[in-house]
Design an enzyme around this catalytic site. Sequence first.
Site, PDB file in Angstrom:
ATOM      1  N   GLY A   1      55.596  38.731  82.544  1.00 43.61           N
ATOM      2  CA  GLY A   1      56.588  39.089  83.541  1.00 43.61           C
ATOM      3  C   GLY A   1      56.553  38.216  84.778  1.00 43.61           C
ATOM      4  O   GLY A   1      56.865  38.686  85.875  1.00 43.61           O
ATOM      5  N   SER A   2      56.223  36.930  84.624  1.00 47.92           N
ATOM      6  CA  SER A   2      56.228  36.083  85.833  1.00 47.92           C
ATOM      7  C   SER A   2      57.631  36.029  86.420  1.00 47.92           C
ATOM      8  O   SER A   2      57.802  36.002  87.645  1.00 47.92           O
ATOM      9  CB  SER A   2      55.692  34.675  85.543  1.00 47.92           C
TER      10      SER A   2
ATOM     11  N   HIS B   1      67.058  32.007  78.835  1.00 43.48           N
ATOM     12  CA  HIS B   1      66.414  31.398  77.671  1.00 43.48           C
ATOM     13  C   HIS B   1      65.798  30.079  78.120  1.00 43.48           C
ATOM     14  O   HIS B   1      66.442  29.301  78.829  1.00 43.48           O
ATOM     15  CB  HIS B   1      67.439  31.167  76.551  1.00 43.48           C
TER      16      HIS B   1
ATOM     17  N   GLU C   1      62.942  28.177  86.065  1.00 33.76           N
ATOM     18  CA  GLU C   1      63.283  29.607  85.982  1.00 33.76           C
ATOM     19  C   GLU C   1      63.042  30.301  87.318  1.00 33.76           C
ATOM     20  O   GLU C   1      63.900  31.039  87.816  1.00 33.76           O
ATOM     21  CB  GLU C   1      62.436  30.292  84.894  1.00 33.76           C
TER      22      GLU C   1
HETATM   23  C1  GAR Z   1      60.370  32.978  79.904  1.00 30.89           C
HETATM   24  O1  GAR Z   1      60.171  31.601  79.786  1.00 30.89           O
HETATM   25  C2  GAR Z   1      61.732  33.347  79.341  1.00 30.89           C
HETATM   26  O2  GAR Z   1      62.700  32.372  79.534  1.00 30.89           O
HETATM   27  C3  GAR Z   1      61.402  33.476  77.884  1.00 30.89           C
HETATM   28  O3  GAR Z   1      60.171  34.139  77.845  1.00 30.89           O
HETATM   29  C4  GAR Z   1      59.402  33.726  78.986  1.00 30.89           C
HETATM   30  C5  GAR Z   1      58.818  34.960  79.623  1.00 30.89           C
HETATM   31  O4  GAR Z   1      57.903  34.593  80.628  1.00 30.89           O
HETATM   32  N1  GAR Z   1      62.438  34.178  77.161  1.00 30.89           N
HETATM   33  C6  GAR Z   1      62.742  33.888  75.904  1.00 30.89           C
HETATM   34  O5  GAR Z   1      62.145  33.051  75.255  1.00 30.89           O
HETATM   35  C7  GAR Z   1      63.920  34.669  75.344  1.00 30.89           C
HETATM   36  N2  GAR Z   1      64.320  34.166  74.070  1.00 30.89           N
HETATM   37  P1  GAR Z   1      57.473  35.621  81.753  1.00 30.89           P
HETATM   38  O6  GAR Z   1      56.989  36.887  81.036  1.00 30.89           O
HETATM   39  O7  GAR Z   1      56.346  34.930  82.450  1.00 30.89           O
HETATM   40  O8  GAR Z   1      58.648  35.894  82.631  1.00 30.89           O
END
Ligand code: GAR
Length: 191
Positions: A12-13, A104, A174
Amino acid sequence: MINIAIFASGTGSNAQNIFNQFKAEPKAHIALIVSNKDDAGVLEFAEQHEIPYAILGKDEMDDEETVMATLEYHKIDFIVLAGYLLLVPQYLIKAFPSRIVNIHPALLPAHGGKGMYGMKVHEAVKAAGDDETGITMHYVNEHFDEGETIAQMRCDIAPNDTADDIRRKVQALEHEHYPQVIKDLVKKLSK
Ligand code: GAR
Protein backbone atom coordinates in the site's frame (compact mmCIF):
# COMPACT_ATOMS: atom_id res chain seq x y z
CA MET A 1 -17.21 16.27 1.18
CA ILE A 2 -16.27 13.50 -1.25
CA ASN A 3 -15.52 10.25 0.56
CA ILE A 4 -12.94 8.04 -1.07
CA ALA A 5 -12.33 4.31 -0.54
CA ILE A 6 -8.94 2.91 -1.46
CA PHE A 7 -8.80 -0.77 -2.43
CA ALA A 8 -5.35 -2.31 -1.95
CA SER A 9 -3.97 -5.85 -1.65
CA GLY A 10 -0.34 -5.31 -0.63
CA THR A 11 2.07 -2.94 1.05
CA GLY A 12 0.00 0.00 0.00
CA SER A 13 2.77 2.51 -0.68
CA ASN A 14 0.37 4.22 -3.07
CA ALA A 15 -2.49 4.09 -0.58
CA GLN A 16 -0.23 5.63 2.06
CA ASN A 17 0.99 8.33 -0.28
CA ILE A 18 -2.56 9.17 -1.38
CA PHE A 19 -3.75 9.31 2.23
CA ASN A 20 -0.91 11.68 3.15
CA GLN A 21 -1.53 13.91 0.14
CA PHE A 22 -5.26 14.14 0.87
CA LYS A 23 -4.84 15.22 4.50
CA ALA A 24 -4.98 18.89 3.52
CA GLU A 25 -7.79 18.55 0.98
CA PRO A 26 -10.80 20.50 2.21
CA LYS A 27 -13.39 18.73 0.06
CA ALA A 28 -12.26 15.12 -0.11
CA HIS A 29 -11.00 12.57 2.31
CA ILE A 30 -9.93 8.94 2.56
CA ALA A 31 -12.84 7.42 4.42
CA LEU A 32 -12.13 3.70 4.04
CA ILE A 33 -9.46 1.20 3.05
CA VAL A 34 -10.58 -2.13 1.62
CA SER A 35 -8.27 -5.09 1.30
CA ASN A 36 -8.92 -8.63 0.15
CA LYS A 37 -6.00 -9.87 2.28
CA ASP A 38 -5.99 -9.85 6.07
CA ASP A 39 -2.17 -9.67 6.19
CA ALA A 40 -1.78 -6.77 3.74
CA GLY A 41 0.71 -4.14 4.92
CA VAL A 42 -1.81 -1.44 4.08
CA LEU A 43 -3.98 -2.57 7.02
CA GLU A 44 -1.20 -1.86 9.49
CA PHE A 45 -1.03 1.66 8.08
CA ALA A 46 -4.81 1.99 8.38
CA GLU A 47 -4.63 0.95 12.05
CA GLN A 48 -1.78 3.34 12.83
CA HIS A 49 -3.63 6.25 11.26
CA GLU A 50 -7.07 5.24 12.50
CA ILE A 51 -8.50 4.95 9.02
CA PRO A 52 -11.56 2.70 8.93
CA TYR A 53 -10.85 -0.49 7.01
CA ALA A 54 -12.65 -3.58 5.79
CA ILE A 55 -11.23 -6.96 4.85
CA LEU A 56 -13.30 -8.35 2.01
CA GLY A 57 -11.96 -11.53 0.44
CA LYS A 58 -13.05 -12.86 -2.93
CA ASP A 59 -16.24 -14.53 -1.66
CA GLU A 60 -17.24 -11.46 0.33
CA MET A 61 -16.68 -9.23 -2.71
CA ASP A 62 -19.18 -11.40 -4.60
CA ASP A 63 -21.77 -10.61 -1.94
CA GLU A 64 -23.28 -7.43 -3.33
CA GLU A 65 -25.40 -6.65 -0.28
CA THR A 66 -22.51 -6.77 2.19
CA VAL A 67 -20.17 -4.76 0.02
CA MET A 68 -22.75 -2.10 -0.86
CA ALA A 69 -23.79 -1.85 2.80
CA THR A 70 -20.14 -1.30 3.81
CA LEU A 71 -19.63 1.39 1.19
CA GLU A 72 -22.93 3.07 2.04
CA TYR A 73 -22.12 3.04 5.76
CA HIS A 74 -18.93 4.99 5.01
CA LYS A 75 -20.79 7.17 2.45
CA ILE A 76 -18.29 6.33 -0.28
CA ASP A 77 -18.51 8.43 -3.46
CA PHE A 78 -15.36 7.38 -5.27
CA ILE A 79 -13.13 4.28 -5.38
CA VAL A 80 -9.38 4.25 -5.99
CA LEU A 81 -7.60 0.98 -6.74
CA ALA A 82 -3.98 1.02 -5.63
CA GLY A 83 -2.38 -2.36 -6.11
CA TYR A 84 -5.67 -4.24 -5.88
CA LEU A 85 -5.52 -7.84 -7.11
CA LEU A 86 -9.14 -8.85 -7.64
CA LEU A 87 -11.37 -8.13 -10.60
CA VAL A 88 -13.91 -5.45 -9.62
CA PRO A 89 -17.39 -7.00 -9.71
CA GLN A 90 -19.93 -5.83 -12.26
CA TYR A 91 -22.43 -4.53 -9.67
CA LEU A 92 -19.77 -2.17 -8.28
CA ILE A 93 -18.94 -0.80 -11.73
CA LYS A 94 -22.66 -0.13 -12.25
CA ALA A 95 -23.03 1.52 -8.84
CA PHE A 96 -19.98 3.79 -9.40
CA PRO A 97 -20.04 4.81 -13.06
CA SER A 98 -16.77 6.60 -13.96
CA ARG A 99 -16.04 6.66 -10.24
CA ILE A 100 -13.58 3.78 -9.99
CA VAL A 101 -10.00 4.38 -11.10
CA ASN A 102 -6.98 2.12 -11.27
CA ILE A 103 -3.27 2.59 -11.71
CA HIS A 104 -1.25 0.12 -13.73
CA PRO A 105 2.56 0.14 -13.56
CA ALA A 106 3.15 0.08 -17.34
CA LEU A 107 2.00 1.79 -20.51
CA LEU A 108 -1.27 0.00 -21.28
CA PRO A 109 -2.28 -1.75 -23.45
CA ALA A 110 1.26 -3.15 -23.15
CA HIS A 111 1.95 -5.51 -20.24
CA GLY A 112 -1.57 -5.55 -18.82
CA GLY A 113 -4.34 -8.05 -18.25
CA LYS A 114 -5.06 -10.87 -15.82
CA GLY A 115 -2.08 -11.86 -13.67
CA MET A 116 -0.06 -8.77 -14.63
CA TYR A 117 0.53 -7.33 -11.22
CA GLY A 118 3.40 -5.57 -9.46
CA MET A 119 6.84 -7.13 -10.08
CA LYS A 120 5.48 -9.41 -12.80
CA VAL A 121 4.80 -6.35 -14.91
CA HIS A 122 8.34 -4.97 -14.51
CA GLU A 123 9.85 -8.39 -15.26
CA ALA A 124 7.78 -8.56 -18.48
CA VAL A 125 8.91 -5.05 -19.46
CA LYS A 126 12.55 -6.04 -18.87
CA ALA A 127 12.14 -9.32 -20.78
CA ALA A 128 10.61 -7.45 -23.72
CA GLY A 129 13.69 -5.19 -23.88
CA ASP A 130 11.54 -2.03 -23.90
CA ASP A 131 13.42 1.26 -23.70
CA GLU A 132 10.60 3.04 -21.88
CA THR A 133 7.81 2.23 -19.47
CA GLY A 134 5.53 4.26 -17.23
CA ILE A 135 2.15 4.35 -15.55
CA THR A 136 -1.42 4.29 -16.80
CA MET A 137 -4.32 5.64 -14.81
CA HIS A 138 -7.65 4.49 -16.16
CA TYR A 139 -11.32 4.02 -15.36
CA VAL A 140 -12.21 0.51 -14.32
CA ASN A 141 -14.49 -1.66 -16.42
CA GLU A 142 -15.33 -5.37 -16.22
CA HIS A 143 -11.97 -6.46 -17.69
CA PHE A 144 -8.53 -6.25 -16.12
CA ASP A 145 -6.68 -3.10 -17.24
CA GLU A 146 -9.05 -2.21 -20.08
CA GLY A 147 -11.08 0.84 -19.05
CA GLU A 148 -10.70 4.25 -20.67
CA THR A 149 -7.29 5.84 -20.10
CA ILE A 150 -7.24 9.00 -17.98
CA ALA A 151 -3.50 9.76 -18.10
CA GLN A 152 -0.15 8.14 -18.83
CA MET A 153 3.33 9.21 -17.71
CA ARG A 154 6.55 7.78 -19.11
CA CYS A 155 10.09 7.09 -17.99
CA ASP A 156 13.18 5.80 -19.78
CA ILE A 157 14.75 2.43 -19.16
CA ALA A 158 18.53 2.16 -19.37
CA PRO A 159 19.87 -1.06 -20.96
CA ASN A 160 21.37 -2.21 -17.66
CA ASP A 161 18.31 -1.41 -15.51
CA THR A 162 17.09 -4.48 -13.64
CA ALA A 163 13.39 -5.21 -13.11
CA ASP A 164 13.81 -3.76 -9.64
CA ASP A 165 15.34 -0.55 -11.03
CA ILE A 166 12.32 -0.31 -13.33
CA ARG A 167 9.99 -0.84 -10.36
CA ARG A 168 11.68 2.02 -8.51
CA LYS A 169 11.36 4.42 -11.44
CA VAL A 170 7.72 3.49 -11.96
CA GLN A 171 6.92 3.80 -8.26
CA ALA A 172 8.40 7.31 -8.23
CA LEU A 173 6.07 8.24 -11.10
CA GLU A 174 3.11 6.70 -9.28
CA HIS A 175 3.78 8.62 -6.10
CA GLU A 176 4.33 11.85 -8.00
CA HIS A 177 1.21 11.71 -10.17
CA TYR A 178 -1.56 9.44 -8.85
CA PRO A 179 -2.74 11.71 -5.99
CA GLN A 180 -3.02 14.71 -8.31
CA VAL A 181 -4.95 12.77 -10.95
CA ILE A 182 -7.39 11.65 -8.24
CA LYS A 183 -7.69 15.22 -6.92
CA ASP A 184 -8.57 16.48 -10.42
CA LEU A 185 -11.26 13.81 -10.87
CA VAL A 186 -12.73 14.39 -7.45
CA LYS A 187 -12.83 18.13 -8.01
CA LYS A 188 -15.08 17.59 -11.02
CA LEU A 189 -17.42 15.51 -8.84
CA SER A 190 -17.82 18.17 -6.21
CA LYS A 191 -18.81 20.86 -8.75
C1 GAR B 1 1.73 -0.57 -7.85
O1 GAR B 1 2.88 -0.48 -8.63
C2 GAR B 1 0.50 -0.61 -8.74
O2 GAR B 1 0.64 0.13 -9.91
C3 GAR B 1 0.45 -2.08 -9.06
O3 GAR B 1 0.74 -2.73 -7.86
C4 GAR B 1 1.68 -1.92 -7.13
C5 GAR B 1 1.21 -1.83 -5.71
O4 GAR B 1 2.19 -1.21 -4.92
N1 GAR B 1 -0.84 -2.45 -9.61
C6 GAR B 1 -0.96 -3.41 -10.52
O5 GAR B 1 -0.03 -4.06 -10.93
C7 GAR B 1 -2.38 -3.60 -11.04
N2 GAR B 1 -2.41 -4.49 -12.16
P1 GAR B 1 1.83 -0.57 -3.51
O6 GAR B 1 1.10 -1.66 -2.71
O7 GAR B 1 3.16 -0.26 -2.91
O8 GAR B 1 0.97 0.62 -3.74
